[in-house]
Design a protein around this motif. Sequence first.
Motif, PDB file in Angstrom:
ATOM      1  N   MET A   1       0.858  -1.170   0.000  1.00  0.00           N
ATOM      2  CA  MET A   1       0.000   0.000   0.000  1.00  0.00           C
ATOM      3  C   MET A   1       0.905   1.234   0.000  1.00  0.00           C
ATOM      4  O   MET A   1       1.812   1.333   0.795  1.00  0.00           O
ATOM      5  CB  MET A   1      -0.898  -0.025   1.243  1.00  0.00           C
ATOM      6  CG  MET A   1      -1.755   1.187   1.351  1.00  0.00           C
ATOM      7  SD  MET A   1      -2.732   1.392   2.864  1.00  0.00           S
ATOM      8  CE  MET A   1      -3.533  -0.134   3.063  1.00  0.00           C
ATOM      9  N   LEU A   5       0.044   5.535   6.314  1.00  0.00           N
ATOM     10  CA  LEU A   5      -0.587   4.638   7.282  1.00  0.00           C
ATOM     11  C   LEU A   5      -1.330   5.384   8.390  1.00  0.00           C
ATOM     12  O   LEU A   5      -2.348   4.899   8.888  1.00  0.00           O
ATOM     13  CB  LEU A   5       0.443   3.676   7.866  1.00  0.00           C
ATOM     14  CG  LEU A   5       1.051   2.689   6.857  1.00  0.00           C
ATOM     15  CD1 LEU A   5       2.064   1.795   7.541  1.00  0.00           C
ATOM     16  CD2 LEU A   5      -0.032   1.865   6.190  1.00  0.00           C
ATOM     17  N   ARG A  15      -5.485  -1.891   9.537  1.00  0.00           N
ATOM     18  CA  ARG A  15      -4.738  -3.083   9.155  1.00  0.00           C
ATOM     19  C   ARG A  15      -4.532  -3.087   7.641  1.00  0.00           C
ATOM     20  O   ARG A  15      -5.395  -3.560   6.891  1.00  0.00           O
ATOM     21  CB  ARG A  15      -5.495  -4.346   9.578  1.00  0.00           C
ATOM     22  CG  ARG A  15      -5.893  -4.417  11.044  1.00  0.00           C
ATOM     23  CD  ARG A  15      -4.805  -4.877  12.002  1.00  0.00           C
ATOM     24  NE  ARG A  15      -4.158  -6.108  11.674  1.00  0.00           N
ATOM     25  CZ  ARG A  15      -4.485  -7.298  12.139  1.00  0.00           C
ATOM     26  NH1 ARG A  15      -5.512  -7.436  12.943  1.00  0.00           N
ATOM     27  NH2 ARG A  15      -3.790  -8.349  11.799  1.00  0.00           N
ATOM     28  N   PRO A  16      -3.423  -2.563   7.153  1.00  0.00           N
ATOM     29  CA  PRO A  16      -3.232  -2.440   5.703  1.00  0.00           C
ATOM     30  C   PRO A  16      -3.302  -3.770   4.953  1.00  0.00           C
ATOM     31  O   PRO A  16      -3.661  -3.794   3.783  1.00  0.00           O
ATOM     32  CB  PRO A  16      -1.862  -1.778   5.561  1.00  0.00           C
ATOM     33  CG  PRO A  16      -1.236  -1.818   6.894  1.00  0.00           C
ATOM     34  CD  PRO A  16      -2.299  -2.055   7.914  1.00  0.00           C
ATOM     35  N   GLN A  17      -2.997  -4.873   5.610  1.00  0.00           N
ATOM     36  CA  GLN A  17      -3.036  -6.151   4.912  1.00  0.00           C
ATOM     37  C   GLN A  17      -4.466  -6.557   4.528  1.00  0.00           C
ATOM     38  O   GLN A  17      -4.659  -7.418   3.687  1.00  0.00           O
ATOM     39  CB  GLN A  17      -2.345  -7.261   5.718  1.00  0.00           C
ATOM     40  CG  GLN A  17      -3.034  -7.626   7.019  1.00  0.00           C
ATOM     41  CD  GLN A  17      -2.538  -6.816   8.206  1.00  0.00           C
ATOM     42  OE1 GLN A  17      -2.221  -5.628   8.103  1.00  0.00           O
ATOM     43  NE2 GLN A  17      -2.453  -7.462   9.361  1.00  0.00           N
ATOM     44  N   TYR A  18      -5.479  -5.918   5.131  1.00  0.00           N
ATOM     45  CA  TYR A  18      -6.872  -6.215   4.802  1.00  0.00           C
ATOM     46  C   TYR A  18      -7.521  -5.112   3.979  1.00  0.00           C
ATOM     47  O   TYR A  18      -8.732  -5.099   3.805  1.00  0.00           O
ATOM     48  CB  TYR A  18      -7.689  -6.428   6.085  1.00  0.00           C
ATOM     49  CG  TYR A  18      -7.165  -7.552   6.932  1.00  0.00           C
ATOM     50  CD1 TYR A  18      -7.115  -8.849   6.444  1.00  0.00           C
ATOM     51  CD2 TYR A  18      -6.693  -7.311   8.219  1.00  0.00           C
ATOM     52  CE1 TYR A  18      -6.613  -9.879   7.212  1.00  0.00           C
ATOM     53  CE2 TYR A  18      -6.201  -8.337   8.996  1.00  0.00           C
ATOM     54  CZ  TYR A  18      -6.162  -9.623   8.487  1.00  0.00           C
ATOM     55  OH  TYR A  18      -5.673 -10.642   9.243  1.00  0.00           O
ATOM     56  N   THR A  19      -6.730  -4.176   3.504  1.00  0.00           N
ATOM     57  CA  THR A  19      -7.231  -3.006   2.803  1.00  0.00           C
ATOM     58  C   THR A  19      -6.679  -2.953   1.391  1.00  0.00           C
ATOM     59  O   THR A  19      -5.499  -3.169   1.171  1.00  0.00           O
ATOM     60  CB  THR A  19      -6.811  -1.726   3.560  1.00  0.00           C
ATOM     61  OG1 THR A  19      -7.279  -1.809   4.910  1.00  0.00           O
ATOM     62  CG2 THR A  19      -7.371  -0.480   2.901  1.00  0.00           C
ATOM     63  N   ALA A  20      -7.546  -2.670   0.437  1.00  0.00           N
ATOM     64  CA  ALA A  20      -7.117  -2.463  -0.944  1.00  0.00           C
ATOM     65  C   ALA A  20      -7.174  -0.973  -1.248  1.00  0.00           C
ATOM     66  O   ALA A  20      -7.965  -0.235  -0.657  1.00  0.00           O
ATOM     67  CB  ALA A  20      -8.015  -3.228  -1.896  1.00  0.00           C
ATOM     68  N   THR A  84     -12.337  -2.206   1.833  1.00  0.00           N
ATOM     69  CA  THR A  84     -12.219  -3.552   2.380  1.00  0.00           C
ATOM     70  C   THR A  84     -13.573  -4.227   2.210  1.00  0.00           C
ATOM     71  O   THR A  84     -14.613  -3.575   2.298  1.00  0.00           O
ATOM     72  CB  THR A  84     -11.752  -3.545   3.851  1.00  0.00           C
ATOM     73  OG1 THR A  84     -11.472  -4.866   4.271  1.00  0.00           O
ATOM     74  CG2 THR A  84     -12.742  -2.899   4.768  1.00  0.00           C
TER      75      THR A  84
END
Length: 176
Positions: A1, A5, A15-20, A84
């Motif tokens: 991303m 942040l 939680r960037p890993q769950y965000t597009a 998300t």
Amino acid sequence: MDIDLDLANRLGFPRPQYTAVERERRWLCRYIPQERIVSTEAITDLYVTGSRLRLREARPVGEGTPRLRLTRKADVDRHTRLITSIYLPEDEFAILASSLPGSRIRKLRHRLDAIGGVTMSVDEFQGDLAGLLLAEAEFENPEHLALFSAPDFVAREVTDDPRFTGGYLVRHGIPT
């Protein structure tokens, strides 16, 4: 991303890993380029009252598996938003669709073959929004977004006009 942040956290996406990251541009259309259509979905969006949540039912016209999801979006800037989604089975989707308060938009989404290496779609709105044709293109990065030349079937760009977002349209109808 490649989004700040701290900004993502302030927008409710910790939680960037769950965000597009979604980068797009939108245009009003003169017509639907029928020869470019590769698939069509019937979409019903429920914009949940008092939230940034949208419940989407996307059913392919013809054969195919429906995509049912609950989505949350927040704008970073005029072209960029964080998104998300939770994909749902039919039974869980039905529970939410029948119990969440909100307003619905119905449309046909025509996915087009690539134009200048970019996949576009044209939304043909139904019901109270009938007659509105809105094209959108999504981009992998800001450079591609900035360099894209609009095709001839579009009338004018409305990316910067918040009246042509789903949330506005569902509350206020087609802008004059």
